[in-house]
Design a protein around this motif. Structure first.
Motif, mmCIF file in Angstrom:
data_model
loop_
_atom_site.group_PDB
_atom_site.id
_atom_site.type_symbol
_atom_site.label_atom_id
_atom_site.label_comp_id
_atom_site.label_asym_id
_atom_site.label_seq_id
_atom_site.Cartn_x
_atom_site.Cartn_y
_atom_site.Cartn_z
ATOM 1 N N CYS A 1 34.967 68.426 38.432
ATOM 2 C CA CYS A 1 33.745 68.629 39.203
ATOM 3 C C CYS A 1 32.911 67.354 39.272
ATOM 4 N N LEU A 2 32.852 66.636 38.149
ATOM 5 C CA LEU A 2 32.084 65.385 38.149
ATOM 6 C C LEU A 2 32.653 64.394 39.148
ATOM 7 N N GLY A 3 33.977 64.256 39.137
ATOM 8 C CA GLY A 3 34.598 63.322 40.058
ATOM 9 C C GLY A 3 34.411 63.746 41.504
ATOM 10 N N ALA A 4 34.488 65.067 41.767
ATOM 11 C CA ALA A 4 34.341 65.539 43.140
ATOM 12 C C ALA A 4 32.927 65.289 43.650
ATOM 13 N N ILE A 5 31.928 65.575 42.786
ATOM 14 C CA ILE A 5 30.546 65.324 43.195
ATOM 15 C C ILE A 5 30.336 63.847 43.467
ATOM 16 N N THR A 6 30.862 63.009 42.557
ATOM 17 C CA THR A 6 30.679 61.564 42.728
ATOM 18 C C THR A 6 31.281 61.085 44.021
ATOM 19 N N THR A 7 32.533 61.504 44.271
ATOM 20 C CA THR A 7 33.190 60.932 45.429
ATOM 21 C C THR A 7 32.498 61.356 46.715
ATOM 22 N N LEU A 8 32.049 62.615 46.772
ATOM 23 C CA LEU A 8 31.387 63.033 48.006
ATOM 24 C C LEU A 8 30.014 62.392 48.159
ATOM 25 N N PHE A 9 29.251 62.358 47.059
ATOM 26 C CA PHE A 9 27.885 61.842 47.134
ATOM 27 C C PHE A 9 27.878 60.371 47.523
ATOM 28 N N THR A 10 28.737 59.580 46.870
ATOM 29 C CA THR A 10 28.707 58.161 47.186
ATOM 30 C C THR A 10 29.272 57.874 48.567
ATOM 31 N N ALA A 11 30.228 58.733 49.028
ATOM 32 C CA ALA A 11 30.712 58.537 50.394
ATOM 33 C C ALA A 11 29.602 58.834 51.402
ATOM 34 N N ILE A 12 28.782 59.869 51.110
ATOM 35 C CA ILE A 12 27.666 60.151 52.012
ATOM 36 C C ILE A 12 26.678 58.993 52.004
ATOM 37 N N CYS A 13 26.413 58.443 50.802
ATOM 38 C CA CYS A 13 25.463 57.331 50.734
ATOM 39 C C CYS A 13 25.991 56.107 51.456
ATOM 40 N N GLU B 1 47.996 65.254 47.737
ATOM 41 C CA GLU B 1 49.042 66.279 47.737
ATOM 42 C C GLU B 1 49.023 67.091 46.456
ATOM 43 N N THR B 2 48.913 66.369 45.322
ATOM 44 C CA THR B 2 48.935 67.087 44.051
ATOM 45 C C THR B 2 47.719 67.989 43.911
ATOM 46 N N ALA B 3 46.560 67.498 44.401
ATOM 47 C CA ALA B 3 45.374 68.340 44.312
ATOM 48 C C ALA B 3 45.529 69.571 45.182
ATOM 49 N N ASN B 4 46.167 69.404 46.344
ATOM 50 C CA ASN B 4 46.341 70.544 47.241
ATOM 51 C C ASN B 4 47.245 71.596 46.657
ATOM 52 N N THR B 5 48.279 71.169 45.934
ATOM 53 C CA THR B 5 49.272 72.132 45.483
ATOM 54 C C THR B 5 49.055 72.567 44.051
ATOM 55 N N SER B 6 47.961 72.173 43.429
ATOM 56 C CA SER B 6 47.767 72.591 42.045
ATOM 57 C C SER B 6 46.735 73.699 41.982
ATOM 58 N N TYR B 7 46.728 74.394 40.859
ATOM 59 C CA TYR B 7 45.855 75.542 40.669
ATOM 60 C C TYR B 7 44.503 75.009 40.238
ATOM 61 N N ASN C 1 40.138 74.009 41.339
ATOM 62 C CA ASN C 1 38.877 74.462 41.889
ATOM 63 C C ASN C 1 38.834 74.146 43.372
ATOM 64 N N ALA C 2 38.739 75.152 44.210
ATOM 65 C CA ALA C 2 38.817 74.931 45.652
ATOM 66 C C ALA C 2 37.636 74.122 46.170
ATOM 67 N N TRP C 3 36.467 74.310 45.537
ATOM 68 C CA TRP C 3 35.288 73.584 46.000
ATOM 69 C C TRP C 3 35.442 72.101 45.730
ATOM 70 N N ALA C 4 35.978 71.754 44.550
ATOM 71 C CA ALA C 4 36.198 70.347 44.234
ATOM 72 C C ALA C 4 37.214 69.744 45.194
ATOM 73 N N LEU C 5 38.218 70.523 45.507
ATOM 74 C CA LEU C 5 39.238 70.043 46.427
ATOM 75 C C LEU C 5 38.646 69.788 47.807
ATOM 76 N N LEU C 6 37.795 70.729 48.263
ATOM 77 C CA LEU C 6 37.169 70.570 49.572
ATOM 78 C C LEU C 6 36.310 69.319 49.615
ATOM 79 N N MET C 7 35.543 69.087 48.535
ATOM 80 C CA MET C 7 34.690 67.905 48.521
ATOM 81 C C MET C 7 35.523 66.636 48.549
#
Lengths: 98, 606
Positions: free
Chosen positions: B279-291, B397-403, B405-411
């Motif tokens: 979750c931390l990595g997903a938030i970071t990657t989306l937030f900094t990409a928006i910035c 690919e690995t994130a898509n096919t692994s079990y 958090n869908a929200w982290a994947l979407l971000m």
């Protein structure tokens, strides 16, 4: 009552009347207050010495001590009034300010 | 008897030679920078030999040299761990540093303290090598702090500038907060596993590892600029471009990710920490990409791009793929350093202009830089079969096919498409269109240092992914079969991002400039995070401490509680309840009359 007692009692009454009826200076009522204290002191000492009630001979001394405190308090109030107005005329005391 | 350990130690120790030469004062002459650059190229070539031996045989080594001290039952010694991670990272880091050193021969040419600059860069490289090859936490901490200090010295290189000093201090402070986590992890390991050696920790495999892994996660958040401790990375662009290329894109900021990768045997058993990192990595990657979408400084956009890719690495660790994260570290170093170097070339050519709104039309004026910028951006976004593809596509690919958090994947997917958007933005504003810079130009990219260094990294950006992927031994097996829409997810969102950005830029290029909307302001001001966090908590802390230290004890307890409160209370109540007007004589007279009357009454009553 004996003549000495009446004398002292009269002194007390005169001072009391003087305390309650005065013209303009606050100092005069303070002086009469002292007079009252003095007559009480003399009266108490006379009674204690005449009846040889030795245990109560503390009482006039303590009365004197408290009279001294009260004297100081009264004088400080007088000084406060005098600081504000310069004279201690009683008619000045109609403004109760804090 | 092979020369594995000897060559590796030789490669690491030749790096320290130029530092030693400063004792002999040979570093004052003007060929010192060339000397340093050559030393690094020799170290690179020397380190290729043990790496190729490692690739051929898979032999991992631990070199324990010198027993430093034993504190009761803790044995501290100088030990180097030459395993998969360090053996592949060392040549990559040395190659990138070699190119950056050559680049800074051109960039910092007119700087009077160029020898000191090279010494600082070299010291940084040495501490980074210490960090990467450390076998115990103490040595790792030495390297960790070393890179932090060198980062401070290098960001504040132009110390006459207030912003540079503030940025350097900011970097130190944010890293310090991460260090608290590191020290907490060290203390936990000392208490529960009685050692700081990685081998013993992994062998003992302690059960409840929540606390130390949280500490390591905090350390990675601080060092690798994850959300919450991220503002230092864009501010660190105050340093010279070689510093940004070396420290804040390839080497130092991956130290946090590297730490988490080192501890992957502990992390793969702890699902809680994995979810947290994800979750931390997903938030970071989306937030900094928006910035990054609305920044105007070219170096800041690339800094946010680095931060976003670091978030992607942390996401990869969160889905329990440390080897993929490591691969992304290695490939990312190439194209990110090259992007920084191209931006440095542009900046110097336009006479130190860093605002992309004042660049343009460089497509024809600087062809070589244009080529490498576009190839670097394509590699960054994961264009098939360039470098970034081999790591980034595998991660998606690995994130898509692994079990997971869908929200982290979407971000993560949204951030991937935003990567394409801001890369297009850089290309559009800096390279295409008509020139927006001043007519008196000093555009010159004909220096051999510049061309050679960028050319090396260019070849690396194109081929390194292929080269590394084909030569490493199999680690975790990537997912081989998946539906075709999942396979093409990364490519689709990237092409979507490119198209969208290009269309928007072309359409709105000649429109009237409007007032910024709320979304624009959010993105431009970095989500208001530095504005709030740099002002509010320090103010609250300092005012609270001042109040409790000086006001609470002195003025409240000693002055206000009894004395002043009593006097105020008396005054207020006496004003409230007094109804007198000061007619004292009247009061006294009435008292006397009452007394006389009562005495007469009681005495004559009989």
């Amino acid at each position: 009552m004996s003549l000495a007692h009446i004398n002292i009692f009269l002194a007390f009454t005169v001072s009391l009347v003087g305390l309650l009826m005065y013209r303009s200076h606050l100092m005069s009522s303070l002086l009469c207050l002292e007079g009252m204290m003095l007559s009480l002191f003399v009266m108490a000492t006379m009674v204690v010495l005449n009846t040889h009630f030795t245990l109560a001979s503390m009482m006039p001394i303590i009365l004197l001590v408290f009279a001294a405190c009260e004297r100081a308090l009264g004088l400080s109030l007088l000084v406060m009034v005098s600081n504000t107005y310069g004279v201690d005329h009683v008619q000045n005391l109609n403004l109760l300010q804090c | 008897m092979n020369m594995f350990s000897s060559l590796m130690l030789a490669s690491l120790s030749v790096l320290t030679l130029p530092i030693m030469s400063s004792i002999l004062n040979t570093h004052k002459n003007s060929t010192y920078p060339h000397h340093v650059k050559n030393i690094i190229s020799y170290a690179f070539i020397t380190s290729l030999v043990p790496t190729m031996m490692f690739i051929h045989s898979g032999q991992e080594t631990i070199i324990s040299n010198w027993h430093w001290m034993t504190i009761q039952t803790l044995k501290l010694s100088l030990s180097f761990k030459l395993d998969y991670f360090s053996m592949i990272f060392v040549p990559v880091a040395l190659f990138v540093t070699w190119s950056i050193m050559e680049f800074s021969l051109w960039y910092m040419h007119s700087d009077p303290y160029i020898t000191r600059f090279f010494k600082y860069l070299l010291t940084f490289l040495i501490t980074m090598m210490i960090l990467v090859t450390a076998n115990n936490l103490f040595q790792l901490f030495i390297g960790w702090e070393g890179v932090g200090i060198m980062s401070f010295l290098l960001i504040g290189w132009w110390y006459g500038r207030t912003d540079a000093n503030t940025a350097a201090l900011q970097a130190i402070l944010y890293n310090r907060i991460g260090d608290i986590g590191f020290i907490m992890a060290m203390a936990w390991f000392l208490f529960n596993t009685n050692t700081w050696d990685l081998q013993q920790i992994f062998m003992l495999d302690p059960n409840l590892t929540n606390l130390p892994l949280l500490g390591l996660l905090l350390a990675a958040t601080g060092k690798s600029a994850q959300f919450g401790l991220h503002p230092w990375l864009p501010s660190a662009m105050e340093g010279p471009t070689p510093v940004s290329a070396l420290l804040h894109s390839s080497t130092m900021v991956v130290a946090g990710v590297f730490l988490l990768i080192r501890f992957h045997p502990l992390m793969e058993n702890n699902k809680t920490i994995q979810s947290l990192t994800l979750c931390l990595g997903a938030i970071t990657t989306l937030f900094t990409a928006i910035c990054a979408l609305t920044q105007n400084d070219i170096k800041k956009i690339i800094a946010f791009s680095t931060s976003s890719q670091l978030g992607l690495m942390i996401v990869t660790i969160g889905i329990n793929q440390p080897y993929l994260a490591f691969l992304h570290i290695c490939t990312h170093a190439f194209f990110k350093a090259m992007l920084f170097m191209c931006s440095g070339s542009i900046i110097h050519s336009l006479n130190d202009e860093q605002d992309i709104r004042k660049m343009g039309g460089l497509f024809n004026a600087m062809p070589f830089t244009t080529t490498s910028l576009i190839i670097g951006s394509l590699a960054l976004t994961g264009m098939p079969f360039l470098t970034g593809f081999y790591s980034k596509d595998l991660i998606i690919e690995t994130a898509n096919t692994s079990y997971t958090n869908a929200w982290a994947l979407l971000m993560t997917l949204i951030a991937t498409s935003l990567t394409a958007v801001y890369s297009t933005r850089i290309i559009f504003f800096a390279l295409l269109g008509q020139p927006r810079f001043l007519p008196l130009t000093t555009i010159n990219e004909n220096n051999p240092f510049l061309i050679n260094s960028i050319k090396r990294l260019l070849i690396g950006s194109i081929f390194a992914g292929f080269f590394i992927s084909n030569n490493i031994y199999p680690t975790t097996i990537p997912e081989m079969t998946m539906p075709i829409y999942m396979k093409l997810t990364a490519l689709t969102v990237t092409i979507l991002g490119f198209t969208l950005a290009l269309e928007l830029s072309l359409i709105t290029h000649n429109l009237k400039l409007e007032h910024p909307t709320n979304m624009f302001k959010f993105s431009n001001l970095l989500g208001y995070y530095p504005t709030i966090m740099h002002r509010l908590p320090p103010l609250a802390n300092l005012s609270m401490s001042q109040k409790s230290a000086s006001l609470l004890l002195d003025s409240i307890w000693l002055e206000n509680i009894l004395p002043k409160s009593i006097s105020q209370f008396q005054m207020k109540t006496s004003i409230l309840i007094s109804t007198q007007k000061g007619q004292i004589k009247l009061y006294f007279l009435s008292f006397l009359i009452t007394l006389t009357l009562s005495m007469l009454l009681f005495n004559l009553h009989e």
